[in-house]
Write an enzyme that holds these catalytic residues in place. Sequence first.
Site, PDB file in Angstrom:
ATOM      1  N   LYS A  23      -0.091  -6.515   3.197  1.00  7.43           N
ATOM      2  CA  LYS A  23      -0.850  -5.290   2.894  1.00  7.43           C
ATOM      3  C   LYS A  23       0.062  -4.243   2.268  1.00  7.43           C
ATOM      4  O   LYS A  23      -0.262  -3.669   1.222  1.00  7.43           O
ATOM      5  CB  LYS A  23      -1.455  -4.735   4.200  1.00  7.43           C
ATOM      6  CG  LYS A  23      -1.943  -3.292   4.083  1.00  7.43           C
ATOM      7  CD  LYS A  23      -2.598  -2.808   5.360  1.00  7.43           C
ATOM      8  CE  LYS A  23      -1.688  -2.135   6.347  1.00  7.43           C
ATOM      9  NZ  LYS A  23      -1.264  -0.759   6.014  1.00  7.43           N
ATOM     10  N   ASN A  24       1.190  -4.005   2.908  1.00 12.52           N
ATOM     11  CA  ASN A  24       2.027  -2.891   2.468  1.00 12.52           C
ATOM     12  C   ASN A  24       2.838  -3.194   1.206  1.00 12.52           C
ATOM     13  O   ASN A  24       3.527  -2.320   0.685  1.00 12.52           O
ATOM     14  CB  ASN A  24       2.916  -2.409   3.617  1.00 12.52           C
ATOM     15  CG  ASN A  24       2.080  -1.701   4.682  1.00 12.52           C
ATOM     16  OD1 ASN A  24       0.939  -1.302   4.423  1.00 12.52           O
ATOM     17  ND2 ASN A  24       2.630  -1.572   5.882  1.00 12.52           N
ATOM     18  N   CYS A 118      -3.878   6.059   9.027  1.00 15.73           N
ATOM     19  CA  CYS A 118      -3.925   5.997  10.492  1.00 15.73           C
ATOM     20  C   CYS A 118      -3.446   7.307  11.096  1.00 15.73           C
ATOM     21  O   CYS A 118      -2.463   7.885  10.623  1.00 15.73           O
ATOM     22  CB  CYS A 118      -3.003   4.880  10.992  1.00 15.73           C
ATOM     23  SG  CYS A 118      -3.683   3.244  10.804  1.00 15.73           S
ATOM     24  N   ARG A 125       0.241  13.192   8.565  1.00 21.11           N
ATOM     25  CA  ARG A 125       1.578  12.659   8.267  1.00 21.11           C
ATOM     26  C   ARG A 125       2.138  13.398   7.050  1.00 21.11           C
ATOM     27  O   ARG A 125       1.492  13.483   6.020  1.00 21.11           O
ATOM     28  CB  ARG A 125       1.481  11.150   8.054  1.00 21.11           C
ATOM     29  CG  ARG A 125       1.306  10.414   9.388  1.00 21.11           C
ATOM     30  CD  ARG A 125       0.633   9.085   9.222  1.00 21.11           C
ATOM     31  NE  ARG A 125       1.476   8.078   8.631  1.00 21.11           N
ATOM     32  CZ  ARG A 125       1.036   6.883   8.250  1.00 21.11           C
ATOM     33  NH1 ARG A 125      -0.230   6.576   8.399  1.00 21.11           N
ATOM     34  NH2 ARG A 125       1.856   6.008   7.724  1.00 21.11           N
ATOM     35  N   ASP A 309       5.301  -1.303  13.349  1.00 21.35           N
ATOM     36  CA  ASP A 309       3.985  -1.931  13.180  1.00 21.35           C
ATOM     37  C   ASP A 309       3.781  -3.121  14.125  1.00 21.35           C
ATOM     38  O   ASP A 309       2.676  -3.658  14.221  1.00 21.35           O
ATOM     39  CB  ASP A 309       3.787  -2.396  11.729  1.00 21.35           C
ATOM     40  CG  ASP A 309       3.689  -1.217  10.763  1.00 21.35           C
ATOM     41  OD1 ASP A 309       3.493  -0.081  11.225  1.00 21.35           O
ATOM     42  OD2 ASP A 309       3.813  -1.445   9.540  1.00 21.35           O
ATOM     43  N   ARG A 402      -9.024  -3.048   8.038  1.00 16.88           N
ATOM     44  CA  ARG A 402      -8.206  -2.425   6.994  1.00 16.88           C
ATOM     45  C   ARG A 402      -6.990  -3.285   6.681  1.00 16.88           C
ATOM     46  O   ARG A 402      -6.466  -3.247   5.567  1.00 16.88           O
ATOM     47  CB  ARG A 402      -7.662  -1.084   7.499  1.00 16.88           C
ATOM     48  CG  ARG A 402      -8.603   0.070   7.347  1.00 16.88           C
ATOM     49  CD  ARG A 402      -7.909   1.334   7.783  1.00 16.88           C
ATOM     50  NE  ARG A 402      -6.623   1.430   7.135  1.00 16.88           N
ATOM     51  CZ  ARG A 402      -5.528   1.964   7.665  1.00 16.88           C
ATOM     52  NH1 ARG A 402      -5.570   2.474   8.869  1.00 16.88           N
ATOM     53  NH2 ARG A 402      -4.405   2.020   7.008  1.00 16.88           N
TER      54      ARG A 402
HETATM   55  N1  EPU Z   1       7.956  11.133   6.831  1.00 18.49           N
HETATM   56  C1  EPU Z   1       8.183  12.472   6.636  1.00 18.49           C
HETATM   57  N2  EPU Z   1       8.004  12.977   5.378  1.00 18.49           N
HETATM   58  C2  EPU Z   1       7.596  12.225   4.335  1.00 18.49           C
HETATM   59  C3  EPU Z   1       7.378  10.849   4.533  1.00 18.49           C
HETATM   60  C4  EPU Z   1       7.561  10.338   5.806  1.00 18.49           C
HETATM   61  O1  EPU Z   1       8.524  13.179   7.566  1.00 18.49           O
HETATM   62  O2  EPU Z   1       7.446  12.773   3.246  1.00 18.49           O
HETATM   63  C5  EPU Z   1       8.108  10.563   8.181  1.00 18.49           C
HETATM   64  C6  EPU Z   1       6.800  10.027   8.743  1.00 18.49           C
HETATM   65  O3  EPU Z   1       6.024  11.036   9.329  1.00 18.49           O
HETATM   66  C7  EPU Z   1       7.298   9.019   9.757  1.00 18.49           C
HETATM   67  C8  EPU Z   1       8.553   8.461   9.089  1.00 18.49           C
HETATM   68  O4  EPU Z   1       8.940   9.416   8.112  1.00 18.49           O
HETATM   69  O5  EPU Z   1       7.659   9.637  10.951  1.00 18.49           O
HETATM   70  C9  EPU Z   1       8.366   7.130   8.427  1.00 18.49           C
HETATM   71  O6  EPU Z   1       7.272   7.179   7.556  1.00 18.49           O
HETATM   72  P1  EPU Z   1       7.205   6.297   6.235  1.00 18.49           P
HETATM   73  O7  EPU Z   1       7.046   7.208   5.061  1.00 18.49           O
HETATM   74  O8  EPU Z   1       8.275   5.275   6.233  1.00 18.49           O
HETATM   75  O9  EPU Z   1       5.865   5.580   6.457  1.00 18.49           O
HETATM   76  P2  EPU Z   1       4.933   5.133   5.329  1.00 18.49           P
HETATM   77  O10 EPU Z   1       5.674   4.732   4.119  1.00 18.49           O
HETATM   78  O11 EPU Z   1       3.848   6.132   5.218  1.00 18.49           O
HETATM   79  C10 EPU Z   1       4.914   2.569   5.769  1.00 18.49           C
HETATM   80  C11 EPU Z   1       3.812   1.653   6.119  1.00 18.49           C
HETATM   81  C12 EPU Z   1       3.433   1.874   7.579  1.00 18.49           C
HETATM   82  C13 EPU Z   1       4.662   1.643   8.431  1.00 18.49           C
HETATM   83  C14 EPU Z   1       5.798   2.552   7.990  1.00 18.49           C
HETATM   84  C15 EPU Z   1       7.078   2.331   8.741  1.00 18.49           C
HETATM   85  C16 EPU Z   1       2.629   1.518   4.014  1.00 18.49           C
HETATM   86  C17 EPU Z   1       1.388   1.797   3.258  1.00 18.49           C
HETATM   87  N3  EPU Z   1       2.660   1.920   5.274  1.00 18.49           N
HETATM   88  O12 EPU Z   1       4.356   3.852   5.984  1.00 18.49           O
HETATM   89  O13 EPU Z   1       2.460   0.940   7.870  1.00 18.49           O
HETATM   90  O14 EPU Z   1       4.351   1.905   9.776  1.00 18.49           O
HETATM   91  O15 EPU Z   1       6.047   2.350   6.593  1.00 18.49           O
HETATM   92  O16 EPU Z   1       7.477   1.029   8.598  1.00 18.49           O
HETATM   93  O17 EPU Z   1       3.539   0.896   3.497  1.00 18.49           O
HETATM   94  C18 EPU Z   1       0.631   0.094   8.970  1.00 18.49           C
HETATM   95  O18 EPU Z   1       0.676  -0.853   8.178  1.00 18.49           O
HETATM   96  O19 EPU Z   1      -0.089   0.098  10.009  1.00 18.49           O
HETATM   97  C19 EPU Z   1       1.438   1.258   8.714  1.00 18.49           C
HETATM   98  C20 EPU Z   1       1.215   2.437   9.280  1.00 18.49           C
END
Ligand code: EPU
Length: 421
Positions: A23-24, A118, A125, A309, A402
């Site tokens: 997915k990601n 989520c 977020r 995850d 999802r």
């Molecule tokens: N964060 C910030 N500022 C930002 C971006 C992130 O503070 O501008 C913080 C977030 O709040 C969090 C941490 O950094 O505490 C990590 O967030 P990250 O940006 O790595 O998460 P993401 O890229 O939004 C992806 C996956 C998530 C997975 C995380 C961590 C996708 C679409 N989503 O999220 O997947 O949990 O990396 O591995 O790639 C899921 O699949 O259920 C899911 C939530």
Amino acid sequence: MEQKFIIEGGRQLAGEIGIKGAKNAALKIFPVALMTEEPILVKNLPEIEDVARAQEMLAALGHNVKKLSGDACEIQYQSKRCVNLPAELVNKFRASIMFVGPLLATCGEAEFPHPGGCVIGAGTRPIDEFLDGFAKMGAEVAEKENHYRLTAKKLKGADIFFKKITVTGTECLMTTACLADGTTILKNCAMEPEVSALAEFLNSIGAKIDGAGTSTIRITGVKKLGGGEYNIIPDRIEAGTFAILAAAANNGEIVIQNCRPEHLEALWVNFDKIGIDYNLEKNSVVIKPSKKRLAYGIKTHEYPGFATDLQSAYTVLMTQAQGSCLIHETIYDRRLLFTDLLTQMGANIIMSDPHRVVINGPTKLYGRKLVSPDLRAGIALVIAALIAEGKTEIGNIYQIERGYENIVERLRGLGAEITKM
Ligand code: EPU
């Protein structure tokens, strides 16, 4: 009427289950299509709700996504362009933020509301790492009432240090920098396999990216990108989730096919500590019933550490293990709140604070009426229901579908008694 999963627990689970495309990784390819006028063939695409939303987003921005036979699609450029990301789609999945950079790089502007997804972090977020990165690349960032407007005549290469390691942030700025003037150096990058897979694809269509998969990525901007073929890597979170399900059920041999076991090293070392009997092959994993299952704690961490995850599924497994252990969720503030539902099912879980729970096991779990709070908690409830005594009803299954394709049929293939109503 809202659909539910009805699960009759305690059945023997055995047999084979195949892993779908990640997915990601899948979600990140659709925004890239905004950066080229040539077609992109996507293979091993999972058929899940989030991917459908990403396709709708691309269509809303003027591209054509043609479904081909099986699990492939072709993304075709069309001349129509729009710089507004539709709010109803942005609200549904966080990866929608990935569209912002390519739009900015190719149209000079992008407008969007704060992205959804989520509810697992504090408040909404944050997207500060994205906005700070775009600003460093020369964009003007205007923010009004949770709505953003970004403009940039021409993005330029920049030195960017991520204050927080962010997967989508790394992918988004890495992609955007491909069409910026000059060189961008990204430091403190996420090292997830999905980042490397995306970089490899971008390079195959003309980008110049070095170092993806390490903490420093160097991107030299190019004038244009071409077309190509993207074969989505297997979903490591699905593979890990089914491995944990097998270990939690512990009553039959389960073979997980078409996966990349090397993407789950942090899980296997924990399995060694718990006493799970497993075999790793090149593209598959075999989980056998184990004589003992000992409690062993985890602390979630960015890749290659233990994936957040997988935390929820692992937490369910620990309710079946002998002894006490600490689950420490370091990435998200709200990802342990679902443990309250496990307690309702009979688990002995004490929450120390929003980031830490102590589990005392083993305990028997009992079927209950539950509502899935988010994707990963949702699949953990499915695992809990499958090993529980009696019937469990799980509502809000959009939040499970999802991320897991055709989950009912696939679990039935292992002998699970699960229906969607
Ligand atoms: N964060 C910030 N500022 C930002 C971006 C992130 O503070 O501008 C913080 C977030 O709040 C969090 C941490 O950094 O505490 C990590 O967030 P990250 O940006 O790595 O998460 P993401 O890229 O939004 C992806 C996956 C998530 C997975 C995380 C961590 C996708 C679409 N989503 O999220 O997947 O949990 O990396 O591995 O790639 C899921 O699949 O259920 C899911 C939530």
